[in-house]
Design an enzyme around this catalytic site. Structure first.
Site, short mmCIF file in Angstrom:
data_model
loop_
_atom_site.label_atom_id
_atom_site.label_comp_id
_atom_site.label_asym_id
_atom_site.label_seq_id
_atom_site.Cartn_x
_atom_site.Cartn_y
_atom_site.Cartn_z
N ASN A 142 -28.10 32.60 -21.50
CA ASN A 142 -26.96 32.32 -20.64
C ASN A 142 -26.78 33.50 -19.68
O ASN A 142 -26.34 34.57 -20.08
CB ASN A 142 -25.71 32.13 -21.53
CG ASN A 142 -24.43 31.98 -20.74
OD1 ASN A 142 -24.47 31.75 -19.53
ND2 ASN A 142 -23.29 32.09 -21.42
N LYS A 173 -24.72 33.89 -17.35
CA LYS A 173 -23.35 34.11 -16.87
C LYS A 173 -23.41 34.43 -15.37
O LYS A 173 -24.14 33.75 -14.64
CB LYS A 173 -22.67 35.23 -17.67
CG LYS A 173 -22.76 35.00 -19.16
CD LYS A 173 -21.86 35.89 -19.96
CE LYS A 173 -22.06 35.59 -21.43
NZ LYS A 173 -21.03 36.20 -22.27
N HIS A 192 -17.30 27.36 -23.41
CA HIS A 192 -17.53 28.79 -23.62
C HIS A 192 -16.18 29.51 -23.58
O HIS A 192 -15.31 29.16 -22.78
CB HIS A 192 -18.47 29.33 -22.53
CG HIS A 192 -18.99 30.69 -22.87
ND1 HIS A 192 -18.22 31.81 -22.74
CD2 HIS A 192 -20.18 31.10 -23.37
CE1 HIS A 192 -18.92 32.87 -23.15
NE2 HIS A 192 -20.11 32.46 -23.54
N GLU A 236 -19.62 31.28 -31.63
CA GLU A 236 -19.52 32.53 -30.86
C GLU A 236 -18.16 33.18 -31.10
O GLU A 236 -17.18 32.84 -30.41
CB GLU A 236 -19.65 32.24 -29.36
CG GLU A 236 -21.00 31.76 -28.94
CD GLU A 236 -21.34 32.22 -27.52
OE1 GLU A 236 -22.42 32.76 -27.35
OE2 GLU A 236 -20.51 32.07 -26.62
N SER A 253 -23.53 39.16 -28.53
CA SER A 253 -24.24 40.45 -28.53
C SER A 253 -25.58 40.41 -29.27
O SER A 253 -25.97 41.38 -29.92
CB SER A 253 -23.36 41.57 -29.09
OG SER A 253 -22.25 41.77 -28.26
N GLY A 292 -26.62 36.32 -23.99
CA GLY A 292 -26.08 36.59 -22.66
C GLY A 292 -26.70 37.82 -22.05
O GLY A 292 -27.84 37.81 -21.56
P1 PGA Z 1 -23.66 38.07 -25.00
O1 PGA Z 1 -23.19 36.62 -24.55
O2 PGA Z 1 -25.02 37.93 -25.62
O3 PGA Z 1 -23.67 38.85 -23.74
O4 PGA Z 1 -22.66 38.57 -25.98
C1 PGA Z 1 -23.35 35.51 -25.36
C2 PGA Z 1 -22.55 34.39 -24.78
O5 PGA Z 1 -21.36 34.60 -24.50
O6 PGA Z 1 -23.07 33.30 -24.54
#
Ligand code: PGA
Length: 241
Positions: free
Chosen positions: A7, A9, A86, A156, A198, A219
């Protein structure tokens, strides 16, 4: 075979970075790679041999909707998956479970596969409310849906999302097992439950080693070329199927 869902973002802000990353993703054999770039990079997806997701789902099938994507755009760019619910959409855009439910229904009607995100905040985790919160989210988000051909649910925990701290894999396993129990009430042809928050090259195998964790939503780490290379090496050199 596990799902590795990247993802982006809004982290990827140049075409060069987008192209570089897209060239790094193939061949996470034997796993299934899904990439969710920002809409502006959809034009780069053609001829790539992995799968694509939109970072958000459609509210209605047809009609006037400023800022949203039309079904023909999904078809044109061969978008198969849609991330829905999300926590960043829930929190920063005030998306309600009612809206999320509508997006799931519209996505299913369009033949798209929802990646539904659920998870509790820090205070709720500390108060032992994780199960209650994710149960409520599932019940509201899937309301009125008895038969679902294909669904991915991403657990999540909000506080674990980068720059937060990853959940303890054993704790996320408990939440994932619980999700599987409550999802038994629905007729879901193909259900996958994954973890997100994370995930990086150092901890990815700690989550994927559990058969119940059927993939990860990545992410930040998935937008850093060195991390993507390391993640690839980790999963490729491991016996996890
Ligand atoms: P992150 O994001 O790996 O940066 O924590 C995961 C997500 O929110 O899809």
């Amino acid at each position: 075979m596990k799902y590795l869902i990247f993802n982006w973002k809004n982290y990827v802000s140049s075409e060069a970075q987008a192209r570089l990353l897209l060239n790094l993703y193939p061949n996470f054999f034997p796993h299934r790679v899904v990439v969710a770039p920002s809409v502006v990079w959809f034009f780069l997806l053609k001829k790539k041999n992995f799968l694509f997701a939109s970072q958000d789902g459609p509210v209605i099938k047809e009609g006037a909707l400023t800022g949203d994507l039309s079904p023909s755009i999904y078809r044109h760019f061969k978008i198969k998956y849609v991330i829905i619910g999300h926590s960043e959409r829930r929190n920063f855009h005030q998306e309600t479970d009612g809206l999320i439910n509508q997006k799931i229904k519209t996505s299913l009607a369009l033949g798209l596969i929802p990646i539904l995100c659920v998870g509790e905040n820090k205070k709720q985790r500390q108060s032992g409310l994780t199960k209650k919160i994710i149960k409520q989210q599932i019940e509201k988000d899937l309301k009125g849906l008895k038969t679902i051909p294909h669904l991915i649910v991403a657990y999540e925990p909000i506080w674990a999302i980068y720059p937060g701290q990853p959940d303890k894999p054993a704790d996320s396993l408990l939440a994932i097992k619980y999700l599987r129990t409550i999802l038994k009430r629905y007729k879901i042809g193909d259900l996958k439950i994954i973890y997100g928050g994370s995930v990086n090259s150092k901890n990815i195998l700690d989550f994927l080693k559990y058969p119940e964790v059927e993939g990860v939503l990545i992410g930040k780490a998935g937008t850093l070329p060195q991390e993507v290379k390391k993640i690839k090496l980790k999963v490729a050199n491991n016996k996890i199927k």
